[in-house]
Motif scaffolding. Structure first.
Motif, mmCIF file in Angstrom:
data_model
loop_
_atom_site.group_PDB
_atom_site.id
_atom_site.type_symbol
_atom_site.label_atom_id
_atom_site.label_comp_id
_atom_site.label_asym_id
_atom_site.label_seq_id
_atom_site.Cartn_x
_atom_site.Cartn_y
_atom_site.Cartn_z
ATOM 1 N N ALA A 1 0.783 -1.306 0.017
ATOM 2 C CA ALA A 1 0.276 -0.050 -0.075
ATOM 3 C C ALA A 1 0.800 1.303 0.055
ATOM 4 N N ASN A 2 2.019 1.136 0.522
ATOM 5 C CA ASN A 2 2.915 2.351 0.710
ATOM 6 C C ASN A 2 3.621 2.686 -0.785
ATOM 7 N N SER A 3 3.295 1.724 -1.631
ATOM 8 C CA SER A 3 4.219 2.037 -3.261
ATOM 9 C C SER A 3 3.238 1.405 -4.254
ATOM 10 N N CYS A 4 2.295 1.614 -4.596
ATOM 11 C CA CYS A 4 1.382 0.797 -5.342
ATOM 12 C C CYS A 4 1.118 1.550 -6.436
ATOM 13 N N VAL A 5 2.323 2.210 -7.499
ATOM 14 C CA VAL A 5 2.132 3.060 -8.686
ATOM 15 C C VAL A 5 1.249 2.242 -9.712
ATOM 16 N N MET A 6 1.970 1.213 -9.977
ATOM 17 C CA MET A 6 1.090 0.435 -10.974
ATOM 18 C C MET A 6 -0.311 0.052 -10.987
ATOM 19 N N ALA A 7 -0.549 -0.336 -9.744
ATOM 20 C CA ALA A 7 -2.057 -0.732 -9.596
ATOM 21 C C ALA A 7 -2.967 0.797 -9.433
ATOM 22 N N ARG A 8 -2.431 1.636 -9.277
ATOM 23 C CA ARG A 8 -3.051 3.020 -9.160
ATOM 24 C C ARG A 8 -3.154 3.613 -10.845
ATOM 25 N N SER A 9 -2.195 3.395 -11.424
ATOM 26 C CA SER A 9 -2.081 3.707 -12.807
ATOM 27 C C SER A 9 -2.997 2.827 -13.508
ATOM 28 N N VAL A 10 -3.195 1.588 -13.210
ATOM 29 C CA VAL A 10 -4.161 0.915 -13.998
ATOM 30 C C VAL A 10 -5.358 1.326 -13.806
ATOM 31 N N GLU A 11 -5.753 1.577 -12.618
ATOM 32 C CA GLU A 11 -7.139 2.126 -12.419
ATOM 33 C C GLU A 11 -7.260 3.349 -12.975
ATOM 34 N N ALA A 12 -6.439 4.243 -13.122
ATOM 35 C CA ALA A 12 -6.475 5.661 -13.863
ATOM 36 C C ALA A 12 -6.495 5.537 -15.358
ATOM 37 N N SER B 1 -3.702 5.234 -16.969
ATOM 38 C CA SER B 1 -2.397 5.713 -17.685
ATOM 39 C C SER B 1 -1.390 5.764 -16.626
ATOM 40 N N VAL B 2 -0.194 5.887 -16.818
ATOM 41 C CA VAL B 2 0.797 5.775 -16.104
ATOM 42 C C VAL B 2 0.912 7.182 -15.083
ATOM 43 N N LEU B 3 0.865 6.944 -13.826
ATOM 44 C CA LEU B 3 0.756 7.991 -12.974
ATOM 45 C C LEU B 3 1.971 8.269 -12.481
ATOM 46 N N ASP B 4 2.460 9.675 -12.011
ATOM 47 C CA ASP B 4 3.312 10.020 -11.288
ATOM 48 C C ASP B 4 3.090 10.239 -9.873
ATOM 49 N N LEU B 5 3.196 9.217 -8.999
ATOM 50 C CA LEU B 5 3.050 9.140 -7.483
ATOM 51 C C LEU B 5 4.177 9.002 -6.793
ATOM 52 N N PRO B 6 4.042 9.554 -5.560
ATOM 53 C CA PRO B 6 5.153 9.299 -4.399
ATOM 54 C C PRO B 6 4.869 8.181 -3.873
ATOM 55 N N SER B 7 5.992 7.488 -3.123
ATOM 56 C CA SER B 7 6.140 6.216 -2.675
ATOM 57 C C SER B 7 6.640 6.302 -1.086
ATOM 58 N N ASP B 8 5.969 5.735 -0.272
ATOM 59 C CA ASP B 8 6.590 5.594 1.170
ATOM 60 C C ASP B 8 7.436 4.415 1.397
ATOM 61 N N ASP B 9 8.332 4.633 2.470
ATOM 62 C CA ASP B 9 9.175 3.516 2.738
ATOM 63 C C ASP B 9 8.222 2.148 3.077
ATOM 64 N N THR B 10 8.716 1.106 2.563
ATOM 65 C CA THR B 10 8.372 -0.209 2.514
ATOM 66 C C THR B 10 9.262 -1.342 2.738
ATOM 67 N N LEU B 11 8.675 -2.359 3.395
ATOM 68 C CA LEU B 11 9.502 -3.572 3.427
ATOM 69 C C LEU B 11 9.956 -4.189 2.274
ATOM 70 N N SER B 12 9.142 -3.728 1.181
ATOM 71 C CA SER B 12 9.216 -4.260 -0.292
ATOM 72 C C SER B 12 10.089 -3.572 -1.013
ATOM 73 N N ASP B 13 11.332 -3.039 -0.756
ATOM 74 C CA ASP B 13 12.058 -2.169 -1.382
ATOM 75 C C ASP B 13 12.232 -2.557 -2.984
ATOM 76 N N GLY B 14 12.178 -4.027 -3.099
ATOM 77 C CA GLY B 14 12.397 -4.350 -4.645
ATOM 78 C C GLY B 14 11.230 -4.045 -5.599
#
Length: 318
Positions: free
Chosen positions: A206-217, A219-232
């Motif tokens: 949830a802290n970095s879900c740029v592709m998921a939100r882009s698919v909802e929108a 088009s590719v979105l420019d969104l910030p990401s918060d720290d996450t255990l999933s650095d990869g």
């Protein structure tokens, strides 16, 4: 060739150098969700991550040029190690740009495999843009971490192995962690061609879900990401990424998971399977645990995409 044929060709290309990782039954997660669960153990891949597949396929497809010309890439860690490994196979040399906050253990792994490392930017998208520009300016070859058809086809070879290893048994649900979309895009492209009834579930922190939100929108979105255990999987996307339409058109469901859900999935895996996994792999397992009891039926597979976790992160999880 069809896309499935190009992915099968990629599988043959990388087969001498990449490990065919186990597809292992998981009594632990089967009991937890009340359905049959299997795990595709890419944490046991050379370099500790699925990323080796895409890097190998891209660099081997380049032929002699990759051995003669310096290769540049950008990575949060795993792709950089994969490129370094692939270059060692062909006798080439490379430079890997990583974000300033990259995992020290992943940086050490890249260097151990023989590539140079340079730091740039706080977000992976900034690192990628800089690395592309550097490669162009200095006449180097650039190997993208996800925004490339050969890289994506290499990741899709997991699908080839899954179909071979499942030996005619159905894979009803396939849970895959999502960052830039190369992994899920490649797997989905293959699976939808040969097993169209398989549901592809994209899992994001949830802290970095740029592709998921882009698919909802749409088009590719420019969104910030918060720290996450999933650095990869963390960070933004290149605006022209070729992975977007694959994610938009072929992924059936999307699920976001919290940091605690990721940590709990990691603990359950470590306790039940006595192996290491990184946060990105925990994302797929967390997605499985979150939604499978509610709406999936049948046989589920989760891709354990990597094992490269630092001691500090591991201590914070367990």
């Amino acid at each position: 060739m069809s896309i499935s044929e190009t992915i099968e060709a990629a599988e043959r290309r990388i087969r001498p150098y990449a490990r065919e990782t186990l597809l292992e039954a998981s009594p632990t997660f089967s009991d937890k969700i009340g359905q049959e669960v299997l795990l595709k153990l890419e944490n046991l891949q050379h370099t500790g991550s699925f990323k080796l597949r895409g890097a190998l396929n891209k660099i081997l497809a380049m032929g002699d040029e990759a051995a003669k010309t310096k290769v540049v890439t950008a990575s949060s860690g795993n792709h950089g190690a994969a490129v370094a490994y692939a270059l060692r196979v062909i006798g080439g040399n490379g430079l890997v740009f990583v974000p300033e906050g990259a995992s020290p253990s992943k940086v050490a792994n890249i260097r151990k495999l023989g590539a140079e490392v340079a730091f740039y930017g706080d977000d992976s998208i900034d690192t990628e843009i800089h690395a592309r520009a550097y490669a162009k300016e200095h006449g180097c070859l650039y190997v993208p971490p996800y925004n490339d058809y050969e890289v994506m086809r290499g990741q899709g070879t997991i699908g080839v192995e899954l179909m071979r290893q499942s030996a005619g048994q159905p894979i009803d649900n396939l849970f895959v962690s999502v960052g830039g979309g190369g992994l899920i895009g490649g797997i989905a492209a293959y699976m939808k061609a040969v097993s169209p009834k398989t549901r592809i579930i994209g899992c994001s922190p949830a802290n970095s879900c740029v592709m998921a939100r882009s698919v909802e929108a749409g088009s590719v979105l420019d969104l910030p990401s918060d720290d996450t255990l999933s650095d990869g999987t963390a960070g933004g996307l290149e605006s022209d990424t070729i992975t977007f339409p694959f994610c938009r058109d072929l992924v059936d469901h999307w699920v976001d998971v919290s940091e605690e859900e990721i940590a709990e999935a990691m603990r359950t895996f470590i306790d039940g399977h006595h192996m290491l996994l990184e946060g990105a792999a925990g994302v797929a397992l967390a997605g499985l645990c979150k939604v499978a009891p509610e709406w999936t039926r049948g046989r589920s597979v989760a891709v354990i995409c990597g094992a490269n976790v630092s001691r500090d992160v591991l201590r914070s999880v367990i």
